[in-house]
Design a protein around this motif. Structure first.
Motif, short mmCIF file in Angstrom:
data_model
loop_
_atom_site.label_atom_id
_atom_site.label_comp_id
_atom_site.label_asym_id
_atom_site.label_seq_id
_atom_site.Cartn_x
_atom_site.Cartn_y
_atom_site.Cartn_z
N GLU A 96 -60.84 22.96 12.79
CA GLU A 96 -61.67 22.54 13.92
C GLU A 96 -60.88 21.62 14.85
O GLU A 96 -61.06 21.66 16.08
N VAL A 97 -60.02 20.79 14.29
CA VAL A 97 -59.17 19.93 15.13
C VAL A 97 -58.28 20.79 16.02
O VAL A 97 -58.14 20.53 17.23
N TYR A 98 -57.67 21.83 15.44
CA TYR A 98 -56.83 22.72 16.23
C TYR A 98 -57.65 23.38 17.34
O TYR A 98 -57.21 23.45 18.50
N ARG A 99 -58.82 23.86 17.00
CA ARG A 99 -59.65 24.56 17.98
C ARG A 99 -60.10 23.61 19.08
O ARG A 99 -60.15 23.99 20.26
N ASP A 100 -60.46 22.38 18.73
CA ASP A 100 -60.88 21.41 19.73
C ASP A 100 -59.75 21.09 20.71
O ASP A 100 -60.00 20.73 21.86
N ALA A 101 -58.51 21.22 20.22
CA ALA A 101 -57.35 20.98 21.09
C ALA A 101 -57.01 22.21 21.93
O ALA A 101 -56.10 22.17 22.75
N GLY A 102 -57.75 23.32 21.72
CA GLY A 102 -57.54 24.52 22.52
C GLY A 102 -56.64 25.55 21.90
O GLY A 102 -56.14 26.44 22.59
N PHE A 103 -56.42 25.46 20.57
CA PHE A 103 -55.51 26.38 19.91
C PHE A 103 -56.22 27.16 18.80
O PHE A 103 -57.18 26.67 18.20
N ALA A 104 -55.73 28.36 18.56
CA ALA A 104 -56.17 29.16 17.42
C ALA A 104 -54.93 29.71 16.74
O ALA A 104 -53.98 30.12 17.40
N ASP A 219 -54.21 30.76 22.97
CA ASP A 219 -54.99 29.83 23.76
C ASP A 219 -56.46 30.16 23.53
O ASP A 219 -56.96 31.19 23.99
N ALA A 220 -57.15 29.29 22.80
CA ALA A 220 -58.52 29.58 22.42
C ALA A 220 -59.43 29.71 23.64
O ALA A 220 -60.41 30.42 23.63
N ALA A 221 -59.08 29.02 24.72
CA ALA A 221 -59.93 29.06 25.91
C ALA A 221 -59.95 30.44 26.56
O ALA A 221 -60.87 30.80 27.29
N SER A 222 -58.89 31.23 26.27
CA SER A 222 -58.80 32.55 26.92
C SER A 222 -59.30 33.66 26.03
O SER A 222 -59.24 34.82 26.39
N ARG A 223 -59.74 33.31 24.81
CA ARG A 223 -60.19 34.33 23.86
C ARG A 223 -61.62 34.72 24.13
O ARG A 223 -62.41 33.97 24.62
#
Length: 223
Positions: A96-104, A219-223
């Motif tokens: 969740e920390v990774y995802r909150d930072a915008g990464f997957a 980039d999680a934001a673009s998924r």
């Protein structure tokens, strides 16, 4: 901060790209202000030996170091939780920390895989990265001490991380205590480990070592 990126590459399964571009890694060490001179020289010497080694020998040495037993595992939470359910909870929180930072995560590795964690730190501001390193430093210190006890060349890569976490890489008491541990990479110990029921943590669980590939992020934001 280049050092976290460089160490992430060197602690990952060695491949031909690392050997071919090792000179660039050595040059990048000079750009990092966090390293002490002796640390920089030690890592540069490690890279030079890796470049000169037969790749299959280097890969075999890596597997022998990190994949036989849990004591030298590069999965950080394994050093405190083993295969318990607590490790699964910690894994989810880190994901969740990774995802909150915008990464997957875009490779078949668990979130607590040290090279992956270092890649994450390399994307943060210096104060944030050092704070995270401080939170996990005691785990890295234990891994470093075990490598030192075995006179393993990979120990030179962890020493600066221990220091930057505010801990002593030359903690003689810790090194002596860990050196007295019974080995967990003997045939009998490995048989016992295989007999234990596995705990799964998500889609990456159950995967063996993947084909060598660089750690990378979506980039999680673009998924």
């Amino acid at each position: 901060m280049p050092i976290f990126k460089i160490l992430a590459i060197l602690l990952h399964y060695p491949d031909q790209a690392v050997q071919e571009h090792g000179g660039e890694l050595i040059e990048a060490l000079e750009l990092d202000s966090l390293l002490e001179a002796a640390e920089r020289a030690g890592i540069a010497a490690f890279v030079s030996r890796l470049r000169a080694a037969d790749l299959l020998d280097a890969q075999a040495a890596y597997v022998e170091t990190f994949d036989h037993g849990r004591a030298r595992s590069l999965h950080l939470f394994e050093h405190v939780h083993g295969e318990s359910r607590d490790r699964g909870t910690a894994m989810i929180e880190l994901l969740e920390v990774y995802r909150d930072a915008g990464f997957a995560i875009a490779v078949p590795e668990l979130p607590d895989y040290l090279p992956l964690f270092l890649e994450f730190l390399s994307t943060l501001a210096a104060d944030q990265a050092l704070a995270w390193l401080g939170d996990t430093g005691h785990l890295i210190q234990m891994l470093h001490a075990r490598l030192v006890a075995d006179d393993n060349p990979y120990s030179v890569l962890l020493a600066p991380l221990v220091r930057l976490a505010g801990l002593d890489p030359a903690d003689d008491e810790l090194c002596a205590r860990l050196a007295a541990e019974p080995p967990d990479d003997t045939a009998q110990a490995l048989d016992r480990a295989w007999d234990e029921a596995p705990v799964t943590f998500g889609p990456a669980a159950g995967c063996g070592r993947a084909e060598p590939s660089p750690i990378r992020w979506h980039d999680a934001a673009s998924r």
